[in-house]
Design an enzyme around this catalytic site. Structure first.
Site, PDB file in Angstrom:
ATOM      1  N   LYS A   1      -0.609   4.830   4.586  1.00  0.00           N
ATOM      2  CA  LYS A   1      -1.501   3.876   5.283  1.00  0.00           C
ATOM      3  C   LYS A   1      -1.009   3.643   6.708  1.00  0.00           C
ATOM      4  CE  LYS A   1      -3.878  -0.557   4.838  1.00  0.00           C
ATOM      5  NZ  LYS A   1      -5.154   0.032   5.248  1.00  0.00           N
TER       6      LYS A   1
ATOM      7  N   HIS B   1       0.846  -1.204   0.000  1.00  0.00           N
ATOM      8  CA  HIS B   1       0.000   0.000   0.000  1.00  0.00           C
ATOM      9  C   HIS B   1       0.873   1.242   0.000  1.00  0.00           C
ATOM     10  CE1 HIS B   1      -3.269  -2.756   1.184  1.00  0.00           C
ATOM     11  NE2 HIS B   1      -4.085  -1.818   0.719  1.00  0.00           N
TER      12      HIS B   1
HETATM   13  P1  NAD Z   1      -7.467   9.328   4.857  1.00  0.00           P
HETATM   14  O1  NAD Z   1      -6.555   9.580   6.012  1.00  0.00           O
HETATM   15  O2  NAD Z   1      -7.153   9.951   3.541  1.00  0.00           O
HETATM   16  O3  NAD Z   1      -8.959   9.739   5.229  1.00  0.00           O
HETATM   17  C1  NAD Z   1      -9.547   9.563   6.482  1.00  0.00           C
HETATM   18  C2  NAD Z   1     -10.334  10.812   6.746  1.00  0.00           C
HETATM   19  O4  NAD Z   1     -11.115  10.626   7.925  1.00  0.00           O
HETATM   20  C3  NAD Z   1      -9.403  12.024   6.979  1.00  0.00           C
HETATM   21  O5  NAD Z   1      -9.746  13.054   6.081  1.00  0.00           O
HETATM   22  C4  NAD Z   1      -9.729  12.400   8.426  1.00  0.00           C
HETATM   23  O6  NAD Z   1      -9.684  13.792   8.630  1.00  0.00           O
HETATM   24  C5  NAD Z   1     -11.155  11.877   8.546  1.00  0.00           C
HETATM   25  N1  NAD Z   1     -11.575  11.813   9.944  1.00  0.00           N
HETATM   26  C6  NAD Z   1     -10.903  11.354  11.012  1.00  0.00           C
HETATM   27  N2  NAD Z   1     -11.602  11.603  12.141  1.00  0.00           N
HETATM   28  C7  NAD Z   1     -12.740  12.229  11.750  1.00  0.00           C
HETATM   29  C8  NAD Z   1     -13.860  12.758  12.439  1.00  0.00           C
HETATM   30  N3  NAD Z   1     -13.926  12.725  13.782  1.00  0.00           N
HETATM   31  N4  NAD Z   1     -14.859  13.318  11.726  1.00  0.00           N
HETATM   32  C9  NAD Z   1     -14.806  13.376  10.385  1.00  0.00           C
HETATM   33  N5  NAD Z   1     -13.744  12.938   9.671  1.00  0.00           N
HETATM   34  C10 NAD Z   1     -12.739  12.350  10.359  1.00  0.00           C
HETATM   35  O7  NAD Z   1      -7.537   7.739   4.723  1.00  0.00           O
HETATM   36  P2  NAD Z   1      -8.171   6.878   3.539  1.00  0.00           P
HETATM   37  O8  NAD Z   1      -7.074   6.348   2.671  1.00  0.00           O
HETATM   38  O9  NAD Z   1      -9.304   7.604   2.920  1.00  0.00           O
HETATM   39  O10 NAD Z   1      -8.720   5.641   4.371  1.00  0.00           O
HETATM   40  C11 NAD Z   1      -9.693   5.803   5.398  1.00  0.00           C
HETATM   41  C12 NAD Z   1     -10.018   4.435   5.993  1.00  0.00           C
HETATM   42  O11 NAD Z   1     -10.620   3.602   5.002  1.00  0.00           O
HETATM   43  C13 NAD Z   1      -8.792   3.661   6.491  1.00  0.00           C
HETATM   44  O12 NAD Z   1      -9.168   2.920   7.637  1.00  0.00           O
HETATM   45  C14 NAD Z   1      -8.470   2.745   5.328  1.00  0.00           C
HETATM   46  O13 NAD Z   1      -7.749   1.599   5.714  1.00  0.00           O
HETATM   47  C15 NAD Z   1      -9.867   2.401   4.888  1.00  0.00           C
HETATM   48  N6  NAD Z   1     -10.002   1.916   3.503  1.00  0.00           N
HETATM   49  C16 NAD Z   1     -10.897   0.934   3.303  1.00  0.00           C
HETATM   50  C17 NAD Z   1     -11.157   0.468   2.043  1.00  0.00           C
HETATM   51  C18 NAD Z   1     -12.229  -0.571   1.853  1.00  0.00           C
HETATM   52  O14 NAD Z   1     -12.538  -0.934   0.699  1.00  0.00           O
HETATM   53  N7  NAD Z   1     -12.846  -1.048   2.945  1.00  0.00           N
HETATM   54  C19 NAD Z   1     -10.475   1.016   0.940  1.00  0.00           C
HETATM   55  C20 NAD Z   1      -9.559   2.039   1.163  1.00  0.00           C
HETATM   56  C21 NAD Z   1      -9.331   2.504   2.463  1.00  0.00           C
END
Ligand code: NAD
Length: 265
Positions: free
Chosen positions: A157, A153
């Site tokens: 991450k 990744h």
């Molecule tokens: P990222 O860090 O770009 O985004 C996460 C967002 O959540 C950030 O903008 C952060 O500010 C926000 N956040 C945190 N606390 C918050 C709150 N209290 N209120 C509102 N927003 C809040 O990360 P990402 O790459 O977008 O990934 C996010 C999550 O999704 C991770 O856990 C990642 O592993 C997961 N993910 C899952 C899949 C899937 O298919 N299930 C795919 C990609 C990523």
């Protein structure tokens, strides 16, 4: 029209989800949240994403009502506090956040007694199909093979191994009637000795802008089978999440995953 709340709209997945919701004729964005203290609060979610005004203003907390379904790809703590809000009004949620502890997962399952919840470590159709193939491969090859899961990744991450790699391991362990606590092997260094039969090894790569690669290797004497998935865009996850959302609103309370959405279970 399904009114969608997207948590963490400014995140990498938040932005992809915004695009997927916009492209879905049955859905409209109703709520968009960011982390408290973010300079995005109060901005129009569409304008902030360079898509033109959408008339939805970004908030720093999920409101108690005004949406039919939550899509949450943020952090374990934030997802859990959002689920408490959904539970108050009986609103279903699609959860893509990864990195939950066992205790946190139990809390999510408790909410699923009264809410339809769909949680998947990976919402892509391709990975969901791979989980299905892995179940079959483990049954046929698992007893005689050394099993290794390698995931790669991007450098941002925060959890490792990836939720998808763990989900793959759990499918294989269940197929082989193995206890993950006993057979999962997360680190190897130094004089580790010969490979212990039955163990499932995990390796993690964090580099550059890799969206998400997973390979599961079944290696035995004389041959090797590898099942690989490579995501090239976050839209694969976002499109899967909106597909799950459309399916989930038709379901009774329960704890679902993407395999249920695609009809594999
Ligand atoms: P990222 O860090 O770009 O985004 C996460 C967002 O959540 C950030 O903008 C952060 O500010 C926000 N956040 C945190 N606390 C918050 C709150 N209290 N209120 C509102 N927003 C809040 O990360 P990402 O790459 O977008 O990934 C996010 C999550 O999704 C991770 O856990 C990642 O592993 C997961 N993910 C899952 C899949 C899937 O298919 N299930 C795919 C990609 C990523």
């Amino acid at each position: 029209m399904l009114r969608i709340a997207i948590a963490g709209i400014a995140g990498r997945m938040g932005q992809a989800l915004l695009q997927a919701v916009r492209e879905n004729a049955q859905m409209q964005l109703a709520v968009a949240t960011v982390r408290p203290g973010s300079d995005q609060v109060g901005r129009d979610a569409g304008e902030a994403a360079g898509l033109g005004s959408m008339g939805v203003f970004i908030t720093d907390a999920l409101p108690p009502k005004g949406f039919d379904l939550l899509i949450d790809f943020t952090s374990p703590e934030n997802t859990l506090s959002n689920l408490a809000i959904c539970a108050e009004s009986g609103v279903p949620a699609v959860i893509g956040t990864t990195g939950f502890t066992a205790d946190q997962l139990e809390q999510i399952k408790a909410y699923a007694a009264s809410l339809p919840l769909c949680l998947a470590a990976n919402f892509s159709t391709g990975v969901t199909l791979c989980l299905q193939l892995l179940e079959q491969a483990a049954k046929i090859l698992g007893e005689d093979s050394d099993i290794e899961i390698v995931e790669a990744h991007h450098r941002h991450k925060v959890d490792a191994p990836s939720g998808t790699a763990l989900a793959m391991g759990h499918v294989i362990a269940a197929s082989l009637n193995q206890d993950p606590d006993e057979f999962f092997l997360f680190s190897r260094e130094g004089q580790i000795g010969a490979r212990k039969p039955g163990t499932i090894g995990f390796s993690t790569i964090r580099a550059g802008d890799i969206v998400g690669d997973h390979t599961v290797m079944f290696a035995s004497e004389g041959e090797r089978v590898e099942i690989t998935h490579k995501a090239s865009s976050r839209m694969a996850f976002a499109k899967g999440a909106t597909r799950a959302a459309a399916w989930l609103v038709q379901q009774p309370p329960g704890f679902y995953n993407m395999r249920d959405v695609l009809g594999f279970n």
